[in-house]
Design an enzyme around this catalytic site. Structure first.
Site, mmCIF file in Angstrom:
data_model
loop_
_atom_site.group_PDB
_atom_site.id
_atom_site.type_symbol
_atom_site.label_atom_id
_atom_site.label_comp_id
_atom_site.label_asym_id
_atom_site.label_seq_id
_atom_site.Cartn_x
_atom_site.Cartn_y
_atom_site.Cartn_z
ATOM 1 N N GLU A 424 32.393 55.542 5.676
ATOM 2 C CA GLU A 424 32.234 57.061 5.928
ATOM 3 C C GLU A 424 30.795 57.357 5.285
ATOM 4 O O GLU A 424 30.324 58.394 5.524
ATOM 5 C CB GLU A 424 33.503 57.732 5.214
ATOM 6 C CG GLU A 424 34.781 57.349 5.915
ATOM 7 C CD GLU A 424 34.821 57.657 7.559
ATOM 8 O OE1 GLU A 424 34.066 58.575 7.840
ATOM 9 O OE2 GLU A 424 35.438 57.012 7.968
ATOM 10 N N ASP A 500 33.792 54.512 17.503
ATOM 11 C CA ASP A 500 32.378 55.077 17.271
ATOM 12 C C ASP A 500 31.520 54.267 18.181
ATOM 13 O O ASP A 500 30.630 54.974 18.935
ATOM 14 C CB ASP A 500 31.900 54.493 15.805
ATOM 15 C CG ASP A 500 32.872 55.423 14.666
ATOM 16 O OD1 ASP A 500 33.180 56.331 14.931
ATOM 17 O OD2 ASP A 500 32.859 54.896 13.527
#
Length: 616
Positions: A424, A500
């Protein structure tokens, strides 16, 4: 189950119960009393019988003996031959009384069964009519009737003033209101009333609400129906309902007919596998005729809503049917603030609630999304036993609506937490550094209900009308940031970046095939209509390019991904100190906000002892 259905089944059970009770009472007289012929003979031998009354049945020689003993006891004996028993009684010197054989009742045997059948049939007929008149779902005898719900002008309390965030759309529809109120003003100059208005837009933008407001503002009857209400398994039912709906509308003209989700009945013809006699196509044909056929529908305006205008039949989109097509877009920042004020009118807000700031941070939200946001915030306040909403409640609701409910109770190993923290942090650094995709709103390593181990939520500060090539490349770089951070720190990768990578590949392929943003292939659209939903058209669909071009497209997509990957990796390597700071802070707090994250670029945190942590 509706109230009418419940009453119907209750009455049906009562009638069946009464019939069964009648049959049971009729059989009581044939039940055995336990008094036997042997006992009766013993009583005759002992001179205990005082009197015998013989009652023959109509099915002679069967019958019964009503025996009265000398001690006053009365007994009943059922026998198969009353003549034999009469001879037996007389042999003991007793003169029995013999009753007449009962005669058959003409009324009971002939009239009563017919009468019962007639009563039951009438009962069922009355109940079904009452059910149809009450608008119940089971219209067994009324399939062809319209299911449109009628709202008279005085009953509709929704006005255009109560619709926020749709300024241009309301201005365009005000002409319809004027035409319904004063049609003579337009007919004098030769103008005709629009036959139909098609409202198109994303789900939740307020298409249905806008149609109700138009009817309420014009104070005219409003017929509302869903497109799926026309379609049934029985052939011809949909077309019959269309005819009945327009016939009913003519009796209430001027009026508005609103068809929600019209794509359920007005899809393009000739695209299915069922041929031209499909029930849905017959319904569409009837709708086309009613809107602009040989018949005249004066004073009837048809409004329809859909979010898939691309799959509608071209015949229904032409002028004369749907004369106007109004796009109900996502509200801008000013519209979102107006919508928030409407939904917050009946909710007590705290002093720290800033609706203007909420409107700025909710770019891309529809009216339904904003209503849901405030509702979730009110639920949070109620769960905390407060009678007002704070800004923190809205922030929690924003995360819940955008990402999903956080699973704080889920047990995560230290190794997985460390991997998630760096993953993250890689996303967050690119959001902050790249100019067109940030800034960061929240970074968290708390698992969510969507299956993610953590999340990084950006904060769009403006409403972009279109995407630029640079912005799309930056989106790809941000998507790859988590995988890059894992590779740099742990010298290994995980499956956590699956979504992603999928998102980055999708954006890159659209750049090449749809938007003509490829330098090598050129400004050509090679899109294969990925959104195509028709089986028939898909079977006959031919590719718009050769296999050689397909290979070029794949190579170009890979080149874009590889270039973005290398650029993003260089940025994260330059910001490696921030990467470690952010991961360390996330491991301490699990969730950080914008201010805490941006402070990392100025505040010095101690570096971890080993900056090349292994996956083990």
């Amino acid at each position: 189950m509706s109230k009418n259905n419940k009453n119907f089944y209750l009455y049906f059970i009562i009638i069946i119960g009464l019939l069964m009770l009648t049959v049971w009472i009729g059989t009581l007289h044939v039940q055995s009393t336990g008094y036997t012929k042997g006992q009766f003979v013993d009583q005759l031998d002992n001179n205990e019988v005082a009197m015998v009354n013989i009652c023959p049945n109509k099915e002679t020689p069967t019958g019964s003996l009503e025996v009265t003993l000398k001690d006053g006891q009365e007994l009943t004996l059922y026998v198969t031959d009353v003549t034999e028993m009469e001879a037996l009684v007389r042999s003991y010197g007793i003169d029995p009384r013999v009753e007449d054989v009962p005669q058959e009742s003409w009324f009971l045997n002939s009239i009563l069964p017919i009468l019962i059948v007639v009563v039951v049939c009438v009962f069922f007929f009355v109940m079904m009519n009452a059910q149809n008149a009450g608008g119940g779902g089971g219209k067994m005898m009324n399939f062809g009737r319209s299911r449109a719900r009628l709202t008279m002008g005085g009953e509709n309390t929704i006005k255009l003033d109560g619709v926020a965030g749709l300024k241009e759309e309301k201005e365009e529809l005000e002409e319809i209101v004027e035409f319904l109120k004063e049609p003579a003003k337009f007919t004098k100059v030769g103008a005709r009333i629009p036959k139909g208005i098609l409202l198109e837009g994303a789900p939740g933008t307020g298409k249905t609400l806008l149609a109700k407001a138009i009817a309420g503002e014009a104070n005219v009857p409003f017929f509302s129906i869903s497109g799926s209400d026309f379609v049934e398994m029985f052939v011809g039912v949909g077309a019959s309902r269309v005819r009945d709906m327009f016939a009913e509308a003519k009796r209430h003209s001027p009026c508005i007919i609103f068809i929600d989700e019209i794509d359920a009945v007005a899809r393009r013809r000739g695209t299915g596998m069922g041929g031209g006699h499909d029930e849905r196509e017959q319904t569409l044909n009837q709708l086309l005729v009613e809107m602009d056929g040989f018949g005249v529908n004066e004073g009837i305006i048809v409004m329809a809503a859909t979010n898939r205008v691309d799959i509608l039949d071209p015949a229904i989109l032409r002028p004369g049917r749907f004369d106007r097509k109004i796009t109900v877009a996502h509200p801008d920042v000013r519209g979102r603030e107006e919508i928030l004020k409407v939904h917050a009118a009946n909710k007590p807000l705290g002093d720290d609630v800033d609706l203007a700031q909420i409107a700025q941070t909710t770019a891309g939200f529809t009216g339904a999304d904003l209503e849901n946001l405030l509702n979730e915030a009110a639920i949070n306040a109620a769960m905390d036993k407060r009678v007002f909403i704070r800004q923190d409640d809205i922030k929690k609701a924003f995360v819940k609506v955008g990402i999903g409910t956080e699973k704080k109770s889920r047990i995560i190993s230290d190794k997985e937490k460390k991997i998630t923290a760096y993953h993250e942090a890689g996303h967050a650094i690119l959001f902050h550094v790249l100019p067109d995709v940030g800034p960061v709103y929240t970074v968290s390593i708390i698992p969510t209900g969507l299956g993610a181990a953590g999340y990084t939520m950006p904060l769009p500060e403006r409403d972009d009308m279109f995407m630029t090539r640079g912005r799309m490349l930056q989106d790809i770089m941000v998507s790859l940031g988590g995988r890059i951070a894992e590779e740099i720190i742990f010298d290994d990768v995980t499956t956590g970046a699956m979504s992603d990578i999928k998102k980055a590949t999708k954006v890159a392929r659209r750049m090449v095939t749809r938007y003509g943003m490829s330098q090598n292939i050129g400004i050509i659209n090679y899109d294969d209509d990925d959104d195509e939903v028709f089986i028939g058209r898909d079977l006959a669909h031919a590719k718009s390019h050769s296999e050689e071009v397909s290979g070029q497209i794949d190579r170009e997509v890979k080149a874009i991904i590889d270039d973005c990957y290398q650029k993003a990796k260089n940025i994260i390597l330059e910001q490696s100190s921030i990467l470690h700071k952010c991961a360390q802070l996330l491991l301490e707090k699990e969730k950080i906000g914008r201010d805490e994250f941006e402070a990392l670029f100025d505040k010095e945190y101690p570096q971890p002892e080993d900056s090349t942590l292994s996956m083990a």
